[in-house]
Design an enzyme around this catalytic site. Structure first.
Site, PDB file in Angstrom:
ATOM      1  N   LYS A  74      11.704   1.757  -8.027  1.00  0.00           N
ATOM      2  CA  LYS A  74      10.652   1.240  -7.140  1.00  0.00           C
ATOM      3  C   LYS A  74       9.681   0.388  -7.946  1.00  0.00           C
ATOM      4  CE  LYS A  74       7.295   3.193  -3.811  1.00  0.00           C
ATOM      5  NZ  LYS A  74       6.752   4.478  -3.280  1.00  0.00           N
ATOM      6  N   SER A 111       6.927   9.575   0.775  1.00  0.00           N
ATOM      7  CA  SER A 111       7.574   8.288   0.537  1.00  0.00           C
ATOM      8  C   SER A 111       8.954   8.339  -0.115  1.00  0.00           C
ATOM      9  CB  SER A 111       6.668   7.395  -0.299  1.00  0.00           C
ATOM     10  OG  SER A 111       5.703   6.830   0.529  1.00  0.00           O
ATOM     11  N   SER A 143       7.103   4.833   1.707  1.00  0.00           N
ATOM     12  CA  SER A 143       6.967   3.504   1.142  1.00  0.00           C
ATOM     13  C   SER A 143       8.105   3.113   0.197  1.00  0.00           C
ATOM     14  CB  SER A 143       5.652   3.411   0.376  1.00  0.00           C
ATOM     15  OG  SER A 143       5.656   4.323  -0.713  1.00  0.00           O
TER      16      SER A 143
HETATM   17  N1  GLN Z   1       3.312   7.248   4.412  1.00  0.00           N
HETATM   18  C1  GLN Z   1       2.345   7.879   3.588  1.00  0.00           C
HETATM   19  C2  GLN Z   1       1.193   6.955   3.339  1.00  0.00           C
HETATM   20  O1  GLN Z   1       1.219   5.893   3.827  1.00  0.00           O
HETATM   21  C3  GLN Z   1       2.975   8.345   2.314  1.00  0.00           C
HETATM   22  C4  GLN Z   1       3.073   7.279   1.307  1.00  0.00           C
HETATM   23  C5  GLN Z   1       3.641   7.763   0.010  1.00  0.00           C
HETATM   24  O2  GLN Z   1       4.163   8.872  -0.081  1.00  0.00           O
HETATM   25  N2  GLN Z   1       3.480   6.936  -1.007  1.00  0.00           N
HETATM   26  O3  GLN Z   1       0.265   7.268   2.668  1.00  0.00           O
END
Ligand code: GLN
Length: 476
Positions: free
Chosen positions: A68, A167, A143
Site C-alpha cells: 500500500k 481497511s 482504504s
Molecule cells: N474506513 C475507515 C476510515 O475511513 C477505516 C480506515 C482504515 O482502516 N484506514 O477511517
C-alpha cells in the site's frame, strides 16, 4: 504464495519468470482496475535475478508482493493517495517492508488507496477510483482497496495494507481474499505514514491463511524504532497452524447479527456457524453490549489523532507548497487547501473540533472512556470462547458512486471492523461465500490480543471446510 516460493526454492520455477508473469498481468489489467499507482519493474527484475543466482535467499525468496502506498520506501514515491505527497520520496524504508525484503520478497509496486487511508471505498484517492476485480462497477473497499484488488486479480502473490478501522478486513471481504489485522503493536509501524496512531496496524492480504501466517511471521516483532511495537515473542505462526484444534468454542454475539445485514451476509455467517459446528465446535452466545458505540467512538478518536498527525503537512515540513503566499499563515492555509481532498479536510475539522477547549471533555475524553468499555466487552467475551465469529461488513461491495455523497452511510460500512481496532485485538476476514450476483462476501473472526496463532489456526478450519478462498474473479 507459498507454492510459488517452494517452486522457486526447488528451482522448478524461476523468480524472473514469476516477476515477468505478474508484470504482464499488471500491464494487461491495471488500466482498468487501477490497483497500482507505481510499478517497480526494473528493480523487481534485478532482485529476481539475484534470487535466481542464489544471492538472495530467505523464506520469501522471489515472492512478488504489492504494498500500500502508505508505506515508506527509499525508492520510488510514497504518496498516500494524496496530492499533498504527490512527489514525496522517503529517505528511509518502513520496517515491515525492510523485513519482507530481507526475507527475499520482491516489492512489485505501490497500490492505490483512499487518501491518507481515510475511506472505505477507494474512491477518495488522488489517483482515481480502484475497481473491484469481481465487478468493475463496484468498489473494492478501502482504504487498502488497491492491495485487495491486486491480490484478488492475481496481480501479486500477496499484498500488504494497513488497518485503522477495517481497511484490511473490509476490502478483503469485498474482494474475496484473506485479510489479517494483527493485534495493535504486533508489527512495527515505523515508516507507515500515520493516520490514527493508537489504532493503525499493518497486515497482509493473501489467498489463504497459511500465506497470511508466513507474512505475519516475517513482519512481526520488536522494533526499537517504534516504541508502540510489542516486544512479546513472535511464535512460529506457520508451525502453529498444524497444532490440533480441540474443544473449540466459537463465540457469536447478537449485536453483530443485525436484521439490517444484507441477506447474503447473514447467509455467510450462518454457513460459517454450521461449518464450525460440523467440525465439532460448540457455539457460545456472547454479549458485547457496547458494540453500537463503536462507530461514533472510532470517528472521534481517529479524527482527533488524524488532525494532530496531519498538522505536519503545512507546505514547509512536508508536502505540497502553494505558490505566491501573502504570508506564513497564507502559505499554510493555501498549501493545505490545495493539497488535501475533501474527506481528509472533513476529518481534520472533525478531529480539531473534538479536541478543542470546551469540547474535549464532552467528545474526545468521553470517546476514550467508551473505548475502554468496548475493550472490556471483548475481555469478558473471551473468557467464554476462543474466537468471535461475525460478519466483516454489513453488505457486500457497493457500486462506485453509491455512497460517495453520504459520509455517514460510508462510515457505517465500518460498523463490524472498528471495534477490533479500538480494543487492539486481532481480526481476520475470510472468503465466506457469494451473493446471487457473484460478489464475494466475507466472514470475520476476532481473537484475544496477541493470540494470532490461535486465530489463524481456527480460521484455517473454516477455509479447509469450505474452499471459498480458491475461487477467483473470472477475468483475464
Ligand atoms: N474506513 C475507515 C476510515 O475511513 C477505516 C480506515 C482504515 O482502516 N484506514 O477511517
Amino acid at each position: 504464495m507459498t507454492e510459488l516460493r517452494d517452486a522457486i526454492a526447488s528451482r522448478q520455477a524461476s523468480a524472473t519468470d514469476g516477476v515477468r508473469t505478474y508484470l504482464d498481468r499488471i500491464e494487461a489489467q491495471n488500466d482498468t482496475i487501477n490497483a497500482y499507482h507505481e510499478v517497480y519493474a526494473d528493480r523487481s527484475l534485478e532482485r529476481a535475478k539475484r534470487v535466481d543466482d542464489g544471492q538472495l535467499t530467505g523464506p520469501l525468496a522471489g515472492v512478488p508482493i504489492a504494498i500500500k502506498d502508505v508505506l515508506c520506501t527509499d525508492w520510488g514515491k510514497t504518496t498516500c493517495g494524496s496530492r499533498m505527497l504527490g512527489e514525496y520520496r522517503s529517505p528511509f524504508t518502513a520496517t515491515a517492508v525492510a523485513r519482507l525484503e530481507s526475507a527475499g520478497a520482491i516489492i512489485l509496486g505501490k497500490t492505490n488507496m483512499d487518501e491518507f487511508a481515510m475511506g472505505s471505498s477507494c474512491e477518495h484517492g488522488a489517483w482515481g477510483a480502484v475497481r473491484n476485480p469481481w465487478s468493475h462497477d463496484h468498489v473494492p473497499g478501502g482504504s487498502s482497496g488497491g492491495s485487495a484488488a491486486a491480490m484478488s486479480a492475481d496481480l501479486c502473490a500477496a499484498a500488504i495494507g494497513s488497518d485503522t478501522g477495517g481497511s484490511i478486513r473490509q476490502p478483503a471481504a469485498f474482494c474475496g481474499v484473506v485479510g489479517l489485522k494483527p493485534s495493535y503493536g504486533r508489527i512495527s509501524r515505523w515508516g507507515l505514514v500515520a493516520y490514527a496512531s493508537s489504532l493503525d496496524q499493518i497486515g497482509p492480504f493473501t489467498r489463504d491463511v497459511a500465506d497470511a501466517a508466513l507474512l505475519l511471521q516475517v513482519m512481526a516483532g520488536r522494533d526499537e524504532r517504534d516504541s508502540t511495537c510489542a516486544s512479546a515473542d513472535v511464535p512460529d505462526y506457520v508451525a502453529a497452524l498444524d497444532e490440533p484444534v480441540n474443544d473449540l468454542r466459537i463465540g457469536v454475539a447478537k449485536q453483530y447479527l443485525s436484521d439490517s445485514n444484507d441477506p447474503a451476509v447473514a447467509k455467510a455467517v450462518d454457513g460459517a456457524i454450521e461449518a464450525y459446528r460440523a467440525a465439532g465446535a460448540s457455539i457460545v452466545e456472547v454479549d458485547l453490549p457496547h458494540t453500537e458505540y463503536g462507530v461514533p467512538t472510532y470517528y472521534l478518536v481517529a479524527t482527533a489523532e488524524a488532525s494532530s498527525n496531519l498538522a505536519r503537512y503545512d507546505g514547509v515540513h512536508y508536502g505540497h507548497r502553494a505558490a505566491d503566499p501573502d504570508d506564513l499563515i497564507d502559505l499554510y492555509s493555501k498549501s493545505r487547501a490545495e493539497g488535501f481532498g475533501d474527506e481528509v479536510k472533513r476529518r481534520i475539522m472533525l478531529g480539531t473540533y473534538a479536541l478543542s477547549t470546551g469540547y474535549y471533555d464532552a467528545y474526545y475524553l468521553k470517546a476514550l472512556k467508551v473505548r475502554r468499555l468496548i475493550r472490556r466487552d471483548f475481555d469478558e467475551a473471551f473468557k467464554q470462547c476462543d474466537v468471535i465469529l461475525c460478519p466483516t461488513t454489513p453488505t457486500p461491495a457497493f457500486r462506485i458512486g453509491e455512497k460517495s455523497d453520504d459520509p455517514l452511510t460510508m462510515y457505517m460500512a465500518d460498523v463490524y471492523t472498528v471495534n477490533a481496532n479500538l480494543a487492539g485485538i486481532p481480526g481476520v476476514s475470510l472468503p465466506g461465500g457469494f451473493t446471487d450476483t457473484g460478489l464475494p462476501v466475507g466472514v470475520q473472526l476476532l481473537g484475544p490480543v496477541f493470540e494470532e496463532a490461535k486465530l489463524l489456526r481456527i480460521a484455517r478450519v473454516f477455509e479447509r471446510a469450505t474452499g471459498y478462498h480458491q475461487q477467483k474473479p473470472n477475468r483475464d
